[in-house]
Scaffold this motif. Structure first.
Motif, PDB file in Angstrom:
ATOM      1  N   SER A 131      24.690  33.375 -44.202  1.00 12.25           N
ATOM      2  CA  SER A 131      25.838  34.284 -44.271  1.00 12.25           C
ATOM      3  C   SER A 131      26.620  34.269 -42.958  1.00 12.25           C
ATOM      4  O   SER A 131      27.854  34.181 -42.957  1.00 12.25           O
ATOM      5  CB  SER A 131      25.359  35.711 -44.577  1.00 12.25           C
ATOM      6  OG  SER A 131      24.678  35.756 -45.815  1.00 12.25           O
ATOM      7  N   LEU A 132      25.897  34.336 -41.840  1.00  7.92           N
ATOM      8  CA  LEU A 132      26.564  34.341 -40.533  1.00  7.92           C
ATOM      9  C   LEU A 132      27.304  33.024 -40.273  1.00  7.92           C
ATOM     10  O   LEU A 132      28.448  33.016 -39.798  1.00  7.92           O
ATOM     11  CB  LEU A 132      25.537  34.592 -39.425  1.00  7.92           C
ATOM     12  CG  LEU A 132      24.889  35.982 -39.420  1.00  7.92           C
ATOM     13  CD1 LEU A 132      23.794  36.062 -38.356  1.00  7.92           C
ATOM     14  CD2 LEU A 132      25.932  37.068 -39.182  1.00  7.92           C
ATOM     15  N   LEU A 133      26.647  31.913 -40.627  1.00 14.64           N
ATOM     16  CA  LEU A 133      27.287  30.612 -40.441  1.00 14.64           C
ATOM     17  C   LEU A 133      28.489  30.465 -41.373  1.00 14.64           C
ATOM     18  O   LEU A 133      29.504  29.858 -41.010  1.00 14.64           O
ATOM     19  CB  LEU A 133      26.277  29.485 -40.708  1.00 14.64           C
ATOM     20  CG  LEU A 133      25.197  29.308 -39.630  1.00 14.64           C
ATOM     21  CD1 LEU A 133      24.154  28.300 -40.089  1.00 14.64           C
ATOM     22  CD2 LEU A 133      25.824  28.851 -38.310  1.00 14.64           C
ATOM     23  N   GLY A 134      28.382  31.045 -42.574  1.00 16.68           N
ATOM     24  CA  GLY A 134      29.498  30.989 -43.518  1.00 16.68           C
ATOM     25  C   GLY A 134      30.715  31.723 -43.004  1.00 16.68           C
ATOM     26  O   GLY A 134      31.852  31.237 -43.108  1.00 16.68           O
ATOM     27  N   PHE A 135      30.502  32.900 -42.418  1.00 17.80           N
ATOM     28  CA  PHE A 135      31.619  33.660 -41.859  1.00 17.80           C
ATOM     29  C   PHE A 135      32.212  32.948 -40.639  1.00 17.80           C
ATOM     30  O   PHE A 135      33.429  32.983 -40.421  1.00 17.80           O
ATOM     31  CB  PHE A 135      31.173  35.070 -41.489  1.00 17.80           C
ATOM     32  CG  PHE A 135      30.917  35.937 -42.686  1.00 17.80           C
ATOM     33  CD1 PHE A 135      31.916  36.156 -43.625  1.00 17.80           C
ATOM     34  CD2 PHE A 135      29.680  36.520 -42.885  1.00 17.80           C
ATOM     35  CE1 PHE A 135      31.685  36.945 -44.735  1.00 17.80           C
ATOM     36  CE2 PHE A 135      29.441  37.312 -44.001  1.00 17.80           C
ATOM     37  CZ  PHE A 135      30.449  37.527 -44.928  1.00 17.80           C
ATOM     38  N   LEU A 136      31.354  32.303 -39.869  1.00 19.53           N
ATOM     39  CA  LEU A 136      31.858  31.495 -38.757  1.00 19.53           C
ATOM     40  C   LEU A 136      32.708  30.347 -39.303  1.00 19.53           C
ATOM     41  O   LEU A 136      33.761  30.007 -38.736  1.00 19.53           O
ATOM     42  CB  LEU A 136      30.683  30.947 -37.930  1.00 19.53           C
ATOM     43  CG  LEU A 136      31.053  30.054 -36.736  1.00 19.53           C
ATOM     44  CD1 LEU A 136      31.942  30.809 -35.757  1.00 19.53           C
ATOM     45  CD2 LEU A 136      29.788  29.562 -36.040  1.00 19.53           C
ATOM     46  N   GLY A 137      32.262  29.773 -40.419  1.00 15.98           N
ATOM     47  CA  GLY A 137      33.024  28.712 -41.066  1.00 15.98           C
ATOM     48  C   GLY A 137      34.402  29.183 -41.500  1.00 15.98           C
ATOM     49  O   GLY A 137      35.393  28.449 -41.362  1.00 15.98           O
ATOM     50  N   ILE A 138      34.489  30.414 -42.022  1.00 18.07           N
ATOM     51  CA  ILE A 138      35.791  30.975 -42.419  1.00 18.07           C
ATOM     52  C   ILE A 138      36.733  31.049 -41.221  1.00 18.07           C
ATOM     53  O   ILE A 138      37.904  30.678 -41.298  1.00 18.07           O
ATOM     54  CB  ILE A 138      35.607  32.383 -43.030  1.00 18.07           C
ATOM     55  CG1 ILE A 138      34.875  32.312 -44.369  1.00 18.07           C
ATOM     56  CG2 ILE A 138      36.970  33.057 -43.230  1.00 18.07           C
ATOM     57  CD1 ILE A 138      34.598  33.658 -44.971  1.00 18.07           C
ATOM     58  N   LEU A 139      36.196  31.516 -40.086  1.00 20.01           N
ATOM     59  CA  LEU A 139      37.024  31.636 -38.883  1.00 20.01           C
ATOM     60  C   LEU A 139      37.502  30.265 -38.401  1.00 20.01           C
ATOM     61  O   LEU A 139      38.646  30.113 -37.962  1.00 20.01           O
ATOM     62  CB  LEU A 139      36.234  32.334 -37.769  1.00 20.01           C
ATOM     63  CG  LEU A 139      35.872  33.799 -38.021  1.00 20.01           C
ATOM     64  CD1 LEU A 139      35.008  34.334 -36.885  1.00 20.01           C
ATOM     65  CD2 LEU A 139      37.134  34.652 -38.171  1.00 20.01           C
ATOM     66  N   ILE A 140      36.626  29.257 -38.511  1.00 18.07           N
ATOM     67  CA  ILE A 140      37.006  27.906 -38.091  1.00 18.07           C
ATOM     68  C   ILE A 140      38.072  27.339 -39.031  1.00 18.07           C
ATOM     69  O   ILE A 140      39.030  26.688 -38.587  1.00 18.07           O
ATOM     70  CB  ILE A 140      35.776  26.977 -38.055  1.00 18.07           C
ATOM     71  CG1 ILE A 140      34.793  27.447 -36.972  1.00 18.07           C
ATOM     72  CG2 ILE A 140      36.193  25.532 -37.800  1.00 18.07           C
ATOM     73  CD1 ILE A 140      33.475  26.702 -36.978  1.00 18.07           C
ATOM     74  N   ILE A 141      37.920  27.585 -40.335  1.00 20.10           N
ATOM     75  CA  ILE A 141      38.870  27.061 -41.322  1.00 20.10           C
ATOM     76  C   ILE A 141      40.240  27.707 -41.165  1.00 20.10           C
ATOM     77  O   ILE A 141      41.274  27.035 -41.124  1.00 20.10           O
ATOM     78  CB  ILE A 141      38.336  27.284 -42.750  1.00 20.10           C
ATOM     79  CG1 ILE A 141      37.091  26.424 -43.003  1.00 20.10           C
ATOM     80  CG2 ILE A 141      39.417  26.948 -43.796  1.00 20.10           C
ATOM     81  CD1 ILE A 141      36.313  26.844 -44.234  1.00 20.10           C
ATOM     82  N   SER A 268      34.071  23.825 -43.330  1.00 15.09           N
ATOM     83  CA  SER A 268      33.466  23.617 -44.648  1.00 15.09           C
ATOM     84  C   SER A 268      31.978  23.299 -44.517  1.00 15.09           C
ATOM     85  O   SER A 268      31.161  23.750 -45.324  1.00 15.09           O
ATOM     86  CB  SER A 268      34.185  22.481 -45.385  1.00 15.09           C
ATOM     87  OG  SER A 268      35.548  22.782 -45.577  1.00 15.09           O
ATOM     88  N   LEU A 269      31.633  22.521 -43.490  1.00 13.98           N
ATOM     89  CA  LEU A 269      30.217  22.201 -43.266  1.00 13.98           C
ATOM     90  C   LEU A 269      29.431  23.463 -42.917  1.00 13.98           C
ATOM     91  O   LEU A 269      28.284  23.627 -43.369  1.00 13.98           O
ATOM     92  CB  LEU A 269      30.085  21.171 -42.136  1.00 13.98           C
ATOM     93  CG  LEU A 269      30.605  19.756 -42.443  1.00 13.98           C
ATOM     94  CD1 LEU A 269      30.453  18.866 -41.211  1.00 13.98           C
ATOM     95  CD2 LEU A 269      29.852  19.145 -43.625  1.00 13.98           C
ATOM     96  N   PHE A 270      30.029  24.359 -42.120  1.00 15.01           N
ATOM     97  CA  PHE A 270      29.365  25.618 -41.769  1.00 15.01           C
ATOM     98  C   PHE A 270      29.136  26.481 -43.013  1.00 15.01           C
ATOM     99  O   PHE A 270      28.170  27.247 -43.070  1.00 15.01           O
ATOM    100  CB  PHE A 270      30.214  26.399 -40.761  1.00 15.01           C
ATOM    101  CG  PHE A 270      29.937  26.051 -39.328  1.00 15.01           C
ATOM    102  CD1 PHE A 270      29.069  26.809 -38.577  1.00 15.01           C
ATOM    103  CD2 PHE A 270      30.539  24.960 -38.741  1.00 15.01           C
ATOM    104  CE1 PHE A 270      28.800  26.503 -37.262  1.00 15.01           C
ATOM    105  CE2 PHE A 270      30.281  24.629 -37.416  1.00 15.01           C
ATOM    106  CZ  PHE A 270      29.410  25.395 -36.669  1.00 15.01           C
ATOM    107  N   VAL A 271      30.012  26.351 -43.999  1.00 10.06           N
ATOM    108  CA  VAL A 271      29.873  27.135 -45.232  1.00 10.06           C
ATOM    109  C   VAL A 271      28.853  26.502 -46.174  1.00 10.06           C
ATOM    110  O   VAL A 271      27.946  27.178 -46.688  1.00 10.06           O
ATOM    111  CB  VAL A 271      31.235  27.264 -45.949  1.00 10.06           C
ATOM    112  CG1 VAL A 271      31.055  27.885 -47.336  1.00 10.06           C
ATOM    113  CG2 VAL A 271      32.195  28.109 -45.112  1.00 10.06           C
ATOM    114  N   ILE A 272      28.971  25.195 -46.390  1.00  5.01           N
ATOM    115  CA  ILE A 272      28.231  24.540 -47.474  1.00  5.01           C
ATOM    116  C   ILE A 272      26.819  24.121 -47.084  1.00  5.01           C
ATOM    117  O   ILE A 272      25.875  24.308 -47.855  1.00  5.01           O
ATOM    118  CB  ILE A 272      29.036  23.324 -47.980  1.00  5.01           C
ATOM    119  CG1 ILE A 272      30.297  23.818 -48.697  1.00  5.01           C
ATOM    120  CG2 ILE A 272      28.204  22.473 -48.931  1.00  5.01           C
ATOM    121  CD1 ILE A 272      31.214  22.725 -49.156  1.00  5.01           C
TER     122      ILE A 272
END
Length: 302
Positions: A131-141, A268-272
């Motif tokens: 979850s934390l990495l996914g939210f970081l992924g959103i910020l990067i995207i 996307s990699l941080f999310v998936i």
């Protein structure tokens, strides 16, 4: 493609992801100045038109008491569908196809978080990390130097999609998926129609084409999920749905001339990747449980 084997189920879900991406493409083709509520209303109308004949056949073969249970749930899901449709259209109107889809794929993260909150499902350290990495992924995207309506809509769409997915658990098992989907869309009609009337936009016949095509693709995706998840454990095949992000990158580049920057790939990699790791853990757990079950059966037989 029966969906009875892992390979065929994966193929069905990949095909379904392609239709889901096409649905987004047809909505995006409506343009940045689209009448959002009018398009959403037309989509509901076409969904009902396609599904109602199928639902009537299901209704004739169904016990009438069974057909009427869960109406409150279908009402809630119908209105959530309208909200999701509005948010989807707004986000696709202002964000590149690949960027929007990358954010949409955070829905499983919200499913985990909402499941923990409403169903008291236990979150492992791996799920929290994902979850934390996914939210970081959103910020990067998104790299939100300024907050736009498209960014907010994309994230909220993922949240609403997750909420609607969690409600599927409560749908009566006696009702077929297509029948339930039809009832859900019928409940969506009043609110979608009221919003379109309130919007007061001039009738745009081009929206009928985009609405019809996106509705066909949306139903095709739902059918693919029905077949793909019917016989095989979801953890074994759910990663196939991430192929939709590849389709979004390719179609966005080919159809709309969009070239995703490096940040979208990294985000996307941080999310998936964390979600794929969780799926792989589930597969190993299921195999271990199956192996222990077989061992106990052999000992009992001996």
């Amino acid at each position: 493609m029966s969906g009875r084997t892992v390979s065929s189920a994966i193929l069905v879900l990949v095909l379904g992801s392609f239709f889901a991406t096409l649905c987004d493409v047809f909505i995006k083709m409506a343009g940045p100045d689209v009448a959002v509520f009018q398009l959403t209303f037309f989509r509901v109308v076409f969904m009902c038109s396609i599904l109602c004949p199928i639902a009537m056949v299901k209704y004739q073969r169904m016990d009438k008491n069974t057909a009427l249970i869960g109406m409150k749930l279908h009402f809630i899901r119908g209105n959530l569908w309208v909200l999701a449709g509005v948010l989807l259209t707004i986000s696709l109107a202002s964000l590149p196809l690949a960027t929007a889809n990358a954010v949409f794929y955070t829905a499983p993260i919200f499913i985990m978080l909402l499941g923990a909150f409403f169903y008291k499902e236990r979150l492992s350290i791996h799920a929290i990390s994902a979850s934390l990495l996914g939210f970081l992924g959103i910020l990067i995207i998104l790299r939100p130097t300024e907050i736009t309506s498209g960014m907010i809509s994309a994230v909220l769409f993922a949240v609403v999609l997750a909420a609607n997915s969690l409600l599927i658990k409560k749908i009566p098992q006696e009702q077929s998926m297509l029948y339930g989907l039809c009832i859900t869309q019928l409940f969506a009609l009043p609110s979608a129609g009221a919003l379109a009337w309130w919007e007061g936009a001039a009738f745009d016949p081009d929206l009928l084409i985009f609405a019809a095509l996106s509705s066909v693709c949306s139903i095709s995706y739902s059918l693919a999920c029905l077949v793909g998840y019917r016989y095989i454990a979801s953890s074994q095949v759910t990663s196939a749905e991430y192929s939709g992000l590849i389709f979004a990158f390719l179609i966005g580049w080919w159809w709309f001339g969009e070239t995703p920057d490096f940040g979208v790939f990294i985000g996307s990699l941080f999310v998936i990747l964390p979600l794929l790791h969780l799926s792989h853990r589930d597969i190993r757990r299921l195999r271990k449980e199956q192996s222990m079950s077989n061992a106990r059966a052999n000992l009992s037989a001996g």
